[in-house]
Design a protein around this motif. Structure first.
Motif, PDB file in Angstrom:
ATOM      1  N   PRO A  12       0.826  -1.211   0.000  1.00  0.00           N
ATOM      2  CA  PRO A  12       0.000   0.000   0.000  1.00  0.00           C
ATOM      3  C   PRO A  12       0.863   1.265   0.000  1.00  0.00           C
ATOM      4  O   PRO A  12       1.950   1.285   0.600  1.00  0.00           O
ATOM      5  CB  PRO A  12      -0.800  -0.121   1.304  1.00  0.00           C
ATOM      6  CG  PRO A  12      -0.869  -1.595   1.549  1.00  0.00           C
ATOM      7  CD  PRO A  12       0.463  -2.129   1.084  1.00  0.00           C
ATOM      8  N   VAL A  13       0.383   2.290  -0.673  1.00  0.00           N
ATOM      9  CA  VAL A  13       1.079   3.571  -0.714  1.00  0.00           C
ATOM     10  C   VAL A  13       1.112   4.141   0.702  1.00  0.00           C
ATOM     11  O   VAL A  13       0.089   4.208   1.382  1.00  0.00           O
ATOM     12  CB  VAL A  13       0.371   4.545  -1.680  1.00  0.00           C
ATOM     13  CG1 VAL A  13       0.993   5.928  -1.619  1.00  0.00           C
ATOM     14  CG2 VAL A  13       0.416   3.987  -3.109  1.00  0.00           C
ATOM     15  N   GLY A  42      -5.847   3.083  -2.293  1.00  0.00           N
ATOM     16  CA  GLY A  42      -6.223   1.877  -3.025  1.00  0.00           C
ATOM     17  C   GLY A  42      -5.179   1.413  -4.009  1.00  0.00           C
ATOM     18  O   GLY A  42      -5.296   0.322  -4.563  1.00  0.00           O
ATOM     19  N   MET A  43      -4.146   2.228  -4.238  1.00  0.00           N
ATOM     20  CA  MET A  43      -3.065   1.808  -5.126  1.00  0.00           C
ATOM     21  C   MET A  43      -1.986   1.109  -4.320  1.00  0.00           C
ATOM     22  O   MET A  43      -1.865   1.306  -3.109  1.00  0.00           O
ATOM     23  CB  MET A  43      -2.454   3.014  -5.843  1.00  0.00           C
ATOM     24  CG  MET A  43      -3.321   3.602  -6.908  1.00  0.00           C
ATOM     25  SD  MET A  43      -2.351   4.800  -7.856  1.00  0.00           S
ATOM     26  CE  MET A  43      -3.548   5.217  -9.103  1.00  0.00           C
ATOM     27  N   PHE A  58      -5.735  -2.214  -9.079  1.00  0.00           N
ATOM     28  CA  PHE A  58      -6.615  -3.208  -9.685  1.00  0.00           C
ATOM     29  C   PHE A  58      -8.041  -2.891  -9.296  1.00  0.00           C
ATOM     30  O   PHE A  58      -8.310  -2.222  -8.306  1.00  0.00           O
ATOM     31  CB  PHE A  58      -6.230  -4.634  -9.270  1.00  0.00           C
ATOM     32  CG  PHE A  58      -6.379  -4.919  -7.802  1.00  0.00           C
ATOM     33  CD1 PHE A  58      -7.549  -5.478  -7.298  1.00  0.00           C
ATOM     34  CD2 PHE A  58      -5.353  -4.620  -6.919  1.00  0.00           C
ATOM     35  CE1 PHE A  58      -7.690  -5.731  -5.948  1.00  0.00           C
ATOM     36  CE2 PHE A  58      -5.481  -4.883  -5.562  1.00  0.00           C
ATOM     37  CZ  PHE A  58      -6.655  -5.431  -5.080  1.00  0.00           C
ATOM     38  N   GLU A  59      -8.945  -3.350 -10.119  1.00  0.00           N
ATOM     39  CA  GLU A  59     -10.377  -3.274  -9.822  1.00  0.00           C
ATOM     40  C   GLU A  59     -10.937  -4.659 -10.085  1.00  0.00           C
ATOM     41  O   GLU A  59     -10.427  -5.400 -10.926  1.00  0.00           O
ATOM     42  CB  GLU A  59     -11.077  -2.185 -10.638  1.00  0.00           C
ATOM     43  CG  GLU A  59     -10.835  -2.243 -12.144  1.00  0.00           C
ATOM     44  CD  GLU A  59     -11.768  -3.172 -12.902  1.00  0.00           C
ATOM     45  OE1 GLU A  59     -12.856  -3.485 -12.395  1.00  0.00           O
ATOM     46  OE2 GLU A  59     -11.396  -3.581 -13.997  1.00  0.00           O
ATOM     47  N   GLU A  60     -11.969  -5.000  -9.323  1.00  0.00           N
ATOM     48  CA  GLU A  60     -12.535  -6.338  -9.424  1.00  0.00           C
ATOM     49  C   GLU A  60     -14.020  -6.273  -9.755  1.00  0.00           C
ATOM     50  O   GLU A  60     -14.745  -5.468  -9.189  1.00  0.00           O
ATOM     51  CB  GLU A  60     -12.371  -7.092  -8.098  1.00  0.00           C
ATOM     52  CG  GLU A  60     -10.941  -7.331  -7.699  1.00  0.00           C
ATOM     53  CD  GLU A  60     -10.850  -8.044  -6.375  1.00  0.00           C
ATOM     54  OE1 GLU A  60     -10.730  -9.294  -6.377  1.00  0.00           O
ATOM     55  OE2 GLU A  60     -10.899  -7.353  -5.331  1.00  0.00           O
ATOM     56  N   GLU A  61     -14.436  -7.133 -10.658  1.00  0.00           N
ATOM     57  CA  GLU A  61     -15.858  -7.385 -10.915  1.00  0.00           C
ATOM     58  C   GLU A  61     -16.182  -8.644 -10.122  1.00  0.00           C
ATOM     59  O   GLU A  61     -15.591  -9.698 -10.365  1.00  0.00           O
ATOM     60  CB  GLU A  61     -16.112  -7.608 -12.400  1.00  0.00           C
ATOM     61  CG  GLU A  61     -17.515  -8.073 -12.726  1.00  0.00           C
ATOM     62  CD  GLU A  61     -18.595  -7.143 -12.211  1.00  0.00           C
ATOM     63  OE1 GLU A  61     -19.410  -7.589 -11.367  1.00  0.00           O
ATOM     64  OE2 GLU A  61     -18.616  -5.982 -12.647  1.00  0.00           O
ATOM     65  N   ALA A  69     -10.760  -9.310 -12.982  1.00  0.00           N
ATOM     66  CA  ALA A  69     -10.063  -8.169 -12.402  1.00  0.00           C
ATOM     67  C   ALA A  69      -9.320  -7.442 -13.504  1.00  0.00           C
ATOM     68  O   ALA A  69      -8.906  -8.041 -14.504  1.00  0.00           O
ATOM     69  CB  ALA A  69      -9.098  -8.623 -11.318  1.00  0.00           C
ATOM     70  N   GLY A  70      -9.166  -6.130 -13.341  1.00  0.00           N
ATOM     71  CA  GLY A  70      -8.419  -5.299 -14.277  1.00  0.00           C
ATOM     72  C   GLY A  70      -7.240  -4.654 -13.567  1.00  0.00           C
ATOM     73  O   GLY A  70      -7.290  -4.396 -12.362  1.00  0.00           O
ATOM     74  N   ILE A  71      -6.190  -4.393 -14.318  1.00  0.00           N
ATOM     75  CA  ILE A  71      -4.943  -3.847 -13.772  1.00  0.00           C
ATOM     76  C   ILE A  71      -4.578  -2.567 -14.522  1.00  0.00           C
ATOM     77  O   ILE A  71      -4.765  -2.465 -15.736  1.00  0.00           O
ATOM     78  CB  ILE A  71      -3.797  -4.879 -13.919  1.00  0.00           C
ATOM     79  CG1 ILE A  71      -4.113  -6.147 -13.132  1.00  0.00           C
ATOM     80  CG2 ILE A  71      -2.458  -4.284 -13.496  1.00  0.00           C
ATOM     81  CD1 ILE A  71      -3.099  -7.276 -13.338  1.00  0.00           C
ATOM     82  N   ASP A  72      -4.001  -1.595 -13.781  1.00  0.00           N
ATOM     83  CA  ASP A  72      -3.398  -0.383 -14.348  1.00  0.00           C
ATOM     84  C   ASP A  72      -2.067  -0.153 -13.646  1.00  0.00           C
ATOM     85  O   ASP A  72      -1.942  -0.448 -12.455  1.00  0.00           O
ATOM     86  CB  ASP A  72      -4.289   0.845 -14.122  1.00  0.00           C
ATOM     87  CG  ASP A  72      -5.492   0.871 -15.022  1.00  0.00           C
ATOM     88  OD1 ASP A  72      -5.314   0.755 -16.245  1.00  0.00           O
ATOM     89  OD2 ASP A  72      -6.609   1.010 -14.503  1.00  0.00           O
TER      90      ASP A  72
END
Length: 157
Positions: A12-13, A42-43, A58-61, A69-72
């Motif tokens: 976590p940041v 959250g990053m 990341f974000e999760e469905e 999940a998606g990543i940036d």
């Protein structure tokens, strides 16, 4: 949470690290693809040899019918081309698959960001298709295309 890759640590940041990350997203090579977020909550900080060199999120469905999940990610230009971004994405992808139970991951770099696309390919992401006029170019304000890439759990390298 702390995730260890081959060369990087994701965590976590921490307090005060938002300023460091703001500096990174304002680097011309990074600003071409990212705009500064409102905050870094959250990053996960990407740490290399004790230094914060970028961030990943990341974000999760969670709908069982469409679970994924998606990543940036962004990384300081000083460390581009060294495999550290690939290591960070692979580390997060392994956690999302093994610990969170996702069977499919997505990532959506700008279609012109060939270095990012090459990096994600090393992790196992494959092109799915072009998303036309997907996001704004941060420098011109014009809409730009993105490449949707995905990775199935069994393809993770």
């Amino acid at each position: 949470m702390e995730l260890r890759g081959d060369d990087v640590v994701l965590r976590p940041v921490g307090d005060g690290e938002g300023e460091v990350l703001d500096g990174i997203v304002r680097e011309p090579e990074v600003a071409a693809w990212w705009s500064p977020p409102e905050d870094y909550e959250g990053m996960l900080a990407i740490v290399f040899e004790g230094e914060v060199i970028g961030a990943v999120q990341f974000e999760e469905e969670t709908d069982p019918e469409f679970r994924r999940a998606g990543i940036d990610i962004f990384l300081t230009a000083r460390h581009h081309g060294k495999g550290l971004g690939t290591d960070a994405v692979r580390t997060l992808a392994r956690w999302l698959v093994r610990e969170c139970g996702h069977h499919r991951l997505t990532i959506d770099p700008a279609a012109a960001n060939t270095a990012a696309i090459r990096s994600y390919g090393k992790v196992g992401f494959r092109p799915v298709g072009i998303m036309r006029a997907y996001g704004r170019d941060h420098q011109t304000g014009l809409w730009q295309d993105a490449l949707l890439m995905d990775l199935l759990a069994e393809e993770l390298t």
